[in-house]
Design a protein around this motif. Sequence first.
Motif, PDB file in Angstrom:
ATOM      1  N   ASN A   1      -9.551   5.324 -10.531  1.00  0.00           N
ATOM      2  CA  ASN A   1      -9.920   5.481  -9.153  1.00  0.00           C
ATOM      3  C   ASN A   1      -9.473   7.511  -8.516  1.00  0.00           C
ATOM      4  N   LEU A   2      -8.742   7.498  -9.398  1.00  0.00           N
ATOM      5  CA  LEU A   2      -9.454   9.389  -9.313  1.00  0.00           C
ATOM      6  C   LEU A   2      -8.200   9.797  -8.568  1.00  0.00           C
ATOM      7  N   GLY A   3      -6.882   8.952  -8.679  1.00  0.00           N
ATOM      8  CA  GLY A   3      -5.496   9.618  -7.588  1.00  0.00           C
ATOM      9  C   GLY A   3      -4.764  10.296  -8.904  1.00  0.00           C
ATOM     10  N   ARG A   4      -3.588  10.900  -8.893  1.00  0.00           N
ATOM     11  CA  ARG A   4      -2.890  11.871  -9.066  1.00  0.00           C
ATOM     12  C   ARG A   4      -2.033  10.687  -9.944  1.00  0.00           C
ATOM     13  N   VAL A   5      -1.835  10.957 -11.231  1.00  0.00           N
ATOM     14  CA  VAL A   5      -1.162  10.062 -12.376  1.00  0.00           C
ATOM     15  C   VAL A   5       0.239  10.350 -11.869  1.00  0.00           C
ATOM     16  N   GLY A   6       1.243  10.003 -12.843  1.00  0.00           N
ATOM     17  CA  GLY A   6       2.526   9.951 -12.693  1.00  0.00           C
ATOM     18  C   GLY A   6       3.309   8.343 -12.327  1.00  0.00           C
ATOM     19  N   ALA A   7       2.851   7.236 -11.429  1.00  0.00           N
ATOM     20  CA  ALA A   7       3.249   6.207 -11.086  1.00  0.00           C
ATOM     21  C   ALA A   7       3.665   4.815 -12.023  1.00  0.00           C
ATOM     22  N   ALA A   8       3.313   5.415 -13.445  1.00  0.00           N
ATOM     23  CA  ALA A   8       3.711   4.653 -14.184  1.00  0.00           C
ATOM     24  C   ALA A   8       5.546   5.165 -14.753  1.00  0.00           C
TER      25      ALA A   8
ATOM     26  N   TYR B   1       2.283 -13.311   0.590  1.00  0.00           N
ATOM     27  CA  TYR B   1       2.495 -12.648  -0.507  1.00  0.00           C
ATOM     28  C   TYR B   1       2.437 -11.065   0.118  1.00  0.00           C
ATOM     29  N   VAL B   2       3.530  -9.833   0.197  1.00  0.00           N
ATOM     30  CA  VAL B   2       4.090  -8.689   0.969  1.00  0.00           C
ATOM     31  C   VAL B   2       3.933  -8.157   0.467  1.00  0.00           C
ATOM     32  N   THR B   3       2.717  -6.966  -0.225  1.00  0.00           N
ATOM     33  CA  THR B   3       2.811  -6.309  -0.900  1.00  0.00           C
ATOM     34  C   THR B   3       2.613  -4.386  -0.161  1.00  0.00           C
ATOM     35  N   PHE B   4       3.400  -3.735  -0.761  1.00  0.00           N
ATOM     36  CA  PHE B   4       3.808  -2.310  -0.097  1.00  0.00           C
ATOM     37  C   PHE B   4       3.132  -1.075  -0.783  1.00  0.00           C
ATOM     38  N   CYS B   5       1.640  -0.099  -0.698  1.00  0.00           N
ATOM     39  CA  CYS B   5       1.365   0.780  -0.839  1.00  0.00           C
ATOM     40  C   CYS B   5       2.424   2.052  -0.113  1.00  0.00           C
ATOM     41  N   MET B   6       3.257   2.218  -1.058  1.00  0.00           N
ATOM     42  CA  MET B   6       3.976   2.996  -0.749  1.00  0.00           C
ATOM     43  C   MET B   6       3.725   4.102   0.292  1.00  0.00           C
ATOM     44  N   ASP B   7       2.254   4.843   0.077  1.00  0.00           N
ATOM     45  CA  ASP B   7       1.931   5.980   0.913  1.00  0.00           C
ATOM     46  C   ASP B   7       0.995   5.066   1.781  1.00  0.00           C
ATOM     47  N   VAL B   8       1.903   3.907   2.747  1.00  0.00           N
ATOM     48  CA  VAL B   8       2.114   3.734   4.087  1.00  0.00           C
ATOM     49  C   VAL B   8       2.843   4.855   4.963  1.00  0.00           C
ATOM     50  N   PHE B   9       3.603   4.879   4.740  1.00  0.00           N
ATOM     51  CA  PHE B   9       4.215   6.009   5.250  1.00  0.00           C
ATOM     52  C   PHE B   9       3.872   7.541   5.210  1.00  0.00           C
ATOM     53  N   ASP B  10       4.508   7.791   6.289  1.00  0.00           N
ATOM     54  CA  ASP B  10       4.495   9.253   6.809  1.00  0.00           C
ATOM     55  C   ASP B  10       4.504  10.195   5.372  1.00  0.00           C
ATOM     56  N   ALA B  11       4.418  10.756   4.839  1.00  0.00           N
ATOM     57  CA  ALA B  11       3.689  12.037   3.837  1.00  0.00           C
ATOM     58  C   ALA B  11       5.276  12.731   3.696  1.00  0.00           C
ATOM     59  N   ALA B  12       6.428  13.301   4.971  1.00  0.00           N
ATOM     60  CA  ALA B  12       7.514  13.791   4.595  1.00  0.00           C
ATOM     61  C   ALA B  12       8.573  12.814   4.343  1.00  0.00           C
ATOM     62  N   ILE B  13       8.243  11.724   4.741  1.00  0.00           N
ATOM     63  CA  ILE B  13       9.131  10.166   3.988  1.00  0.00           C
ATOM     64  C   ILE B  13       8.773   9.911   3.166  1.00  0.00           C
ATOM     65  N   ALA B  14       8.229   9.893   2.226  1.00  0.00           N
ATOM     66  CA  ALA B  14       7.312   9.066   1.133  1.00  0.00           C
ATOM     67  C   ALA B  14       6.594  10.482  -0.047  1.00  0.00           C
ATOM     68  N   PRO B  15       6.576  11.216   0.000  1.00  0.00           N
ATOM     69  CA  PRO B  15       6.061  12.760  -1.021  1.00  0.00           C
ATOM     70  C   PRO B  15       5.937  12.061  -2.035  1.00  0.00           C
ATOM     71  N   GLY B  16       6.988  11.336  -2.709  1.00  0.00           N
ATOM     72  CA  GLY B  16       6.384  10.865  -3.953  1.00  0.00           C
ATOM     73  C   GLY B  16       5.422   9.299  -4.447  1.00  0.00           C
TER      74      GLY B  16
ATOM     75  N   SER C   1       1.017   8.074  -4.744  1.00  0.00           N
ATOM     76  CA  SER C   1       0.085   9.187  -6.008  1.00  0.00           C
ATOM     77  C   SER C   1      -1.408   9.486  -4.391  1.00  0.00           C
ATOM     78  N   ALA C   2      -1.039   9.133  -3.212  1.00  0.00           N
ATOM     79  CA  ALA C   2      -2.309   9.485  -2.067  1.00  0.00           C
ATOM     80  C   ALA C   2      -1.156   9.681  -1.112  1.00  0.00           C
ATOM     81  N   PRO C   3      -0.017  10.843  -0.601  1.00  0.00           N
ATOM     82  CA  PRO C   3       0.574  10.960   0.695  1.00  0.00           C
ATOM     83  C   PRO C   3      -0.237  11.080   1.777  1.00  0.00           C
ATOM     84  N   THR C   4       0.289  11.195   2.573  1.00  0.00           N
ATOM     85  CA  THR C   4      -0.350   9.619   4.517  1.00  0.00           C
ATOM     86  C   THR C   4       0.258  11.163   4.617  1.00  0.00           C
ATOM     87  N   PRO C   5      -0.454  12.097   5.895  1.00  0.00           N
ATOM     88  CA  PRO C   5      -0.309  12.395   6.984  1.00  0.00           C
ATOM     89  C   PRO C   5      -0.075  11.558   8.137  1.00  0.00           C
TER      90      PRO C   5
END
Length: 301
Positions: free
Chosen positions: A52-59, A224-239, A241-245
Amino acid sequence: MKEIWNGRLDGWEQCDLRIWQVIKDINEFSKTDKGSKFAFIGYNTDTGVKRNLGRVGAAKGSDEIRKGLKSLPAIENTTLYDYKNLKEFSTEKAQEEYSYKVKDAFDKNIFPIGLGGGHDIVYGTYSGIRKSHPNKKIGIINFDAHLDNRPYDNGRTSGTSFKEILDNDKNVKYAIVGFQKAGNTKRLIDTANAHNVLILPEAIEESRINDYLREFIKDVDIVYVTFCMDVFDAAIAPGVSAPTPLGLDSKKGRNILLSILGSNKVVALDFAEVNPDYDIDSRTAKLTARLIYEAIDNLKK
């Protein structure tokens, strides 16, 4: 896993115990194990993110979340298991392997909690649920800045699961919490509208989101509940694949999650896109671990 499941030691009396001291390997499962049962299933691949052309590392996210959990206090009246990580890493094979672990958890009356890894975990969790509940109407609630309903003609990615599910299973409803218009093209939004997706932007106040979700949940058999952790503000969840201001506030997200769990219809939960390579002081992994902890403490009641 012993190198991960270790941590601060206050003692071995019941009142001193932490998660690392009580968690069991899934091979130690027994029908006589006491309390509500939960299992951590690692989805340690980010091949879908790369596609998906995201930044890798989530493995690496699965084990990082475990590290965030290990020293939290043991939760009374529960038994926790670790299903370990995947053996397959290509997206389609990983999803299939993961789906059978989810089904096995259901067969054992264990609540599955996924630790990701790419958000293509969604198709794996959904497939496991469908294997165990072939006729149930499933409501999927996605905490995410992105709709993840891209075309899958050229293979699955971290952004294709919802379109493939909705295209092929008319007994599924989809809601997204924390949606960001700036993170989604018009085509993605049009696709969601064509599938009657309940879109709840981050800016909507908490009480209104809960009201919308209560009505959504009334119309389904299981959730079924799923979280993509980029839902949270980038200051709270910087780590991620696609940080969210300007992303979702963590307490607001926690409160909405607990409201959903109060429906008594939730059968599976997972957390994706935790990327330790870009985290700061393990903020994202620790937030994920805290959400998991509060979810278990709520569900075991």
